[in-house]
Design a protein around this motif. Structure first.
Motif, PDB file in Angstrom:
ATOM      1  N   UNK A  51       0.869  -1.174   0.000  1.00 44.34           N
ATOM      2  CA  UNK A  51       0.000   0.000   0.000  1.00 44.34           C
ATOM      3  C   UNK A  51       0.905   1.223   0.000  1.00 44.34           C
ATOM      4  N   UNK A  52       0.339   2.393  -0.262  1.00 49.98           N
ATOM      5  CA  UNK A  52       1.153   3.604  -0.325  1.00 49.98           C
ATOM      6  C   UNK A  52       1.876   3.859   0.991  1.00 49.98           C
ATOM      7  N   UNK A  53       1.276   3.463   2.101  1.00 53.82           N
ATOM      8  CA  UNK A  53       1.872   3.672   3.419  1.00 53.82           C
ATOM      9  C   UNK A  53       2.479   2.394   3.976  1.00 53.82           C
ATOM     10  N   UNK A  54       2.794   1.442   3.095  1.00 48.81           N
ATOM     11  CA  UNK A  54       3.396   0.190   3.549  1.00 48.81           C
ATOM     12  C   UNK A  54       4.332  -0.342   2.474  1.00 48.81           C
ATOM     13  N   UNK A  55       5.613  -0.005   2.595  1.00 48.56           N
ATOM     14  CA  UNK A  55       6.635  -0.456   1.650  1.00 48.56           C
ATOM     15  C   UNK A  55       7.767  -1.128   2.413  1.00 48.56           C
ATOM     16  N   UNK A  56       8.400  -2.099   1.784  1.00 48.39           N
ATOM     17  CA  UNK A  56       9.582  -2.745   2.354  1.00 48.39           C
ATOM     18  C   UNK A  56      10.650  -2.824   1.287  1.00 48.39           C
ATOM     19  N   UNK A  57      11.876  -2.462   1.659  1.00 48.06           N
ATOM     20  CA  UNK A  57      13.005  -2.486   0.741  1.00 48.06           C
ATOM     21  C   UNK A  57      14.105  -3.371   1.297  1.00 48.06           C
ATOM     22  N   UNK A  58      14.887  -3.951   0.404  1.00 50.12           N
ATOM     23  CA  UNK A  58      16.060  -4.725   0.786  1.00 50.12           C
ATOM     24  C   UNK A  58      17.234  -4.236  -0.041  1.00 50.12           C
ATOM     25  N   UNK A  59      18.438  -4.610   0.381  1.00 44.93           N
ATOM     26  CA  UNK A  59      19.616  -4.177  -0.354  1.00 44.93           C
ATOM     27  C   UNK A  59      20.873  -4.777   0.200  1.00 44.93           C
ATOM     28  N   UNK A  60      21.950  -4.008   0.121  1.00 42.87           N
ATOM     29  CA  UNK A  60      23.247  -4.485   0.565  1.00 42.87           C
ATOM     30  C   UNK A  60      23.975  -3.371   1.298  1.00 42.87           C
ATOM     31  N   UNK A  61      24.928  -3.746   2.128  1.00 40.14           N
ATOM     32  CA  UNK A  61      25.732  -2.790   2.878  1.00 40.14           C
ATOM     33  C   UNK A  61      27.097  -3.408   3.132  1.00 40.14           C
ATOM     34  N   UNK A  62      28.097  -2.567   3.409  1.00 39.73           N
ATOM     35  CA  UNK A  62      29.446  -3.078   3.655  1.00 39.73           C
ATOM     36  C   UNK A  62      29.629  -3.467   5.123  1.00 39.73           C
ATOM     37  N   UNK A  63      28.627  -4.187   5.636  1.00 39.01           N
ATOM     38  CA  UNK A  63      28.701  -4.797   6.961  1.00 39.01           C
ATOM     39  C   UNK A  63      28.262  -6.241   6.810  1.00 39.01           C
ATOM     40  N   UNK A  64      28.576  -7.074   7.783  1.00 38.49           N
ATOM     41  CA  UNK A  64      28.312  -8.508   7.650  1.00 38.49           C
ATOM     42  C   UNK A  64      26.855  -8.877   7.889  1.00 38.49           C
ATOM     43  N   UNK A  65      26.072  -8.003   8.527  1.00 36.06           N
ATOM     44  CA  UNK A  65      24.693  -8.339   8.859  1.00 36.06           C
ATOM     45  C   UNK A  65      23.731  -7.961   7.737  1.00 36.06           C
ATOM     46  N   UNK A  66      22.584  -8.652   7.698  1.00 35.86           N
ATOM     47  CA  UNK A  66      21.530  -8.375   6.722  1.00 35.86           C
ATOM     48  C   UNK A  66      20.495  -7.425   7.315  1.00 35.86           C
ATOM     49  N   UNK A  67      19.871  -6.607   6.428  1.00 40.56           N
ATOM     50  CA  UNK A  67      18.853  -5.670   6.889  1.00 40.56           C
ATOM     51  C   UNK A  67      17.770  -5.507   5.836  1.00 40.56           C
ATOM     52  N   UNK A  68      16.593  -5.075   6.308  1.00 38.66           N
ATOM     53  CA  UNK A  68      15.514  -4.623   5.443  1.00 38.66           C
ATOM     54  C   UNK A  68      15.070  -3.266   5.972  1.00 38.66           C
ATOM     55  N   UNK A  69      14.313  -2.538   5.142  1.00 42.42           N
ATOM     56  CA  UNK A  69      13.846  -1.211   5.530  1.00 42.42           C
ATOM     57  C   UNK A  69      12.337  -1.138   5.327  1.00 42.42           C
ATOM     58  N   UNK A  70      11.617  -0.592   6.315  1.00 44.19           N
ATOM     59  CA  UNK A  70      10.164  -0.559   6.274  1.00 44.19           C
ATOM     60  C   UNK A  70       9.653   0.880   6.310  1.00 44.19           C
ATOM     61  N   UNK A  71       8.700   1.192   5.423  1.00 44.96           N
ATOM     62  CA  UNK A  71       8.056   2.507   5.358  1.00 44.96           C
ATOM     63  C   UNK A  71       6.622   2.389   5.864  1.00 44.96           C
ATOM     64  N   UNK A  72       6.260   3.217   6.869  1.00 49.49           N
ATOM     65  CA  UNK A  72       4.928   3.144   7.473  1.00 49.49           C
ATOM     66  C   UNK A  72       4.030   4.313   7.091  1.00 49.49           C
ATOM     67  N   UNK A  73       4.444   5.065   6.083  1.00 41.38           N
ATOM     68  CA  UNK A  73       3.672   6.227   5.671  1.00 41.38           C
ATOM     69  C   UNK A  73       4.291   7.531   6.109  1.00 41.38           C
ATOM     70  N   UNK A  74       5.219   7.461   7.070  1.00 44.52           N
ATOM     71  CA  UNK A  74       5.886   8.680   7.540  1.00 44.52           C
ATOM     72  C   UNK A  74       7.373   8.498   7.773  1.00 44.52           C
TER      73      UNK A  74
END
Length: 381
Positions: A51-74
């Motif tokens: 939904x417009x106020x519900x997005x999730x992104x993934x990617x890469x970083x120069x660290x050993x751990x994995x992460x995702x990013x969540x958008x809640x509308x704000x």
């Protein structure tokens, strides 16, 4: 030409030109995104909006751990993602969220001996690793894209290299809510190197995957394949005069898919590709070229309806560095949009639209002075 080539393409793009500021008004706005904890380089390579106020992104970083990013509308927030047991390095390259409380992300991880497929699922509160499959004898395996028609029906695509071989074999896997299963993928005759880069499933029994196949003597040529619920079949695509691939696809319906891609490195604007499937044939579409563009690279596409698609990518002018690009199709032609200022040194990698004018575009920005890379998110409206 594999998805990892995008890294070299982006590096070449960033090396050209200097900073500049867009002056025209834009409907796109920048959203602050926190980097991965402890990272000096963070890239958002895929995004999916339920939904417009519900997005999730993934990617890469120069660290050993994995992460995702969540958008809640704000606000964008970082989500910790568990690494698979025995992994030395890992990355997530594709994501699909059929609902606000369910996402599937795919990628690859490295053990002491080889690369393995990686699949992780978000249940609304935590990420967990799912057992995924690796073809027998494969030494390098990667899943680059995923699309979920529902919470229990996902298809992931990628490629692998067999042991003691220089060939590249396409890979497709299906998630039924409990297990992954490998699907047989046909390859064009006379090729030993074929890869799938992206997939879009409007229904569990209707998926379109795109990529490339090395056709002698021309080289890499665009590839499209369709899943009808039983098997994958190759669809004829327009030939290109030089090497090219389709790297993104979005299907508004079973009879309306649009794919985008182009040459494997920064190339003349004419090398950028957009092709449309009308239920029977693929046909090329003319891309709008920004004024003075020296090269043009398309990285993502999202079509919430058959008559409304938005492209993401980047381009360069001789006097400026890599600039963020968005193009919208109104049903008959592509038109360049002004992205948020400043436009340079920004490289979008993915886009997800929930309506014709409700899109989120992700990627990264870079500073040539420090070498730092920061996550990028822009939203319209």
């Amino acid at each position: 030409m594999r998805r990892s080539l995008a890294t070299a393409t982006m590096a070449a793009a960033l090396a050209m030109g200097s900073w500049g500021v867009a002056s025209a008004a834009s409907s796109w706005t920048v959203q602050p995104v926190p980097p991965a904890p402890g990272a000096t380089k963070t890239r958002l390579t895929s995004v999916s909006c339920a939904a417009a106020a519900s997005c999730t992104a993934v990617g890469s970083a120069n660290v050993s751990s994995l992460h995702a990013w969540s958008w809640n509308g704000s606000t964008w927030t970082v989500q910790p993602v568990p690494a698979p047991a025995g992994s030395f390095t890992s990355s997530l390259d594709g994501i699909s969220c059929p609902s606000a409380t369910d996402c599937m992300a795919v990628g690859t991880y490295r053990t002491s001996t080889r690369n393995m497929t990686l699949a992780e699922q978000w249940n609304g509160s935590t990420w967990s690793v799912l057992p995924s499959l690796n073809p027998r004898g494969a030494v390098t395996v990667v899943l680059t894209g995923v699309s979920c028609a529902s919470v229990t029906r996902c298809t992931a695509v990628g490629d692998y290299t067999p042991a003691r071989s220089s060939s590249l074999v396409p890979l497709a896997e299906h998630w039924n809510g409990s297990n992954w299963s490998v699907q047989a993928i046909p390859v064009p005759a006379g090729t030993s190197r074929t890869a799938l880069q992206a997939v879009s499933c409007r229904l569990a029994a209707s998926c379109t995957a795109v990529g490339w196949s090395d056709i002698s003597p021309v080289g890499e040529q665009p590839l499209a394949e369709h899943w009808d619920g039983t098997s994958w079949t190759i669809q004829a695509t327009p030939a290109t005069p030089g090497t090219a691939a389709l790297t993104a696809v979005s299907c508004a319906s079973a009879d309306s898919c649009t794919a985008a891609g182009g040459a494997p490195a920064p190339a003349a604007p004419g090398a950028a590709l957009a092709e449309h499937w009308d239920g029977s044939t693929w046909a090329a579409q003319a891309i709008a070229v920004p004024a003075g563009a020296a090269y043009l690279t398309l990285t993502g596409i999202s079509c919430p309806t058959a008559s409304a698609c938005t492209l993401a990518g980047y381009f360069s002018r001789p006097t400026g560095g890599a600039r963020a690009l968005a193009e919208r199709r109104n049903g008959t032609a592509w038109k360049v949009q002004q992205t948020a200022a400043p436009s340079t040194h920004k490289l979008p990698a993915a886009i997800s639209c929930t309506a014709s004018r409700a899109c989120t575009m992700t990627g990264f920005t870079s500073s040539l002075d420090s070498g730092a890379e920061a996550p990028l998110a822009e939203q319209e409206p």
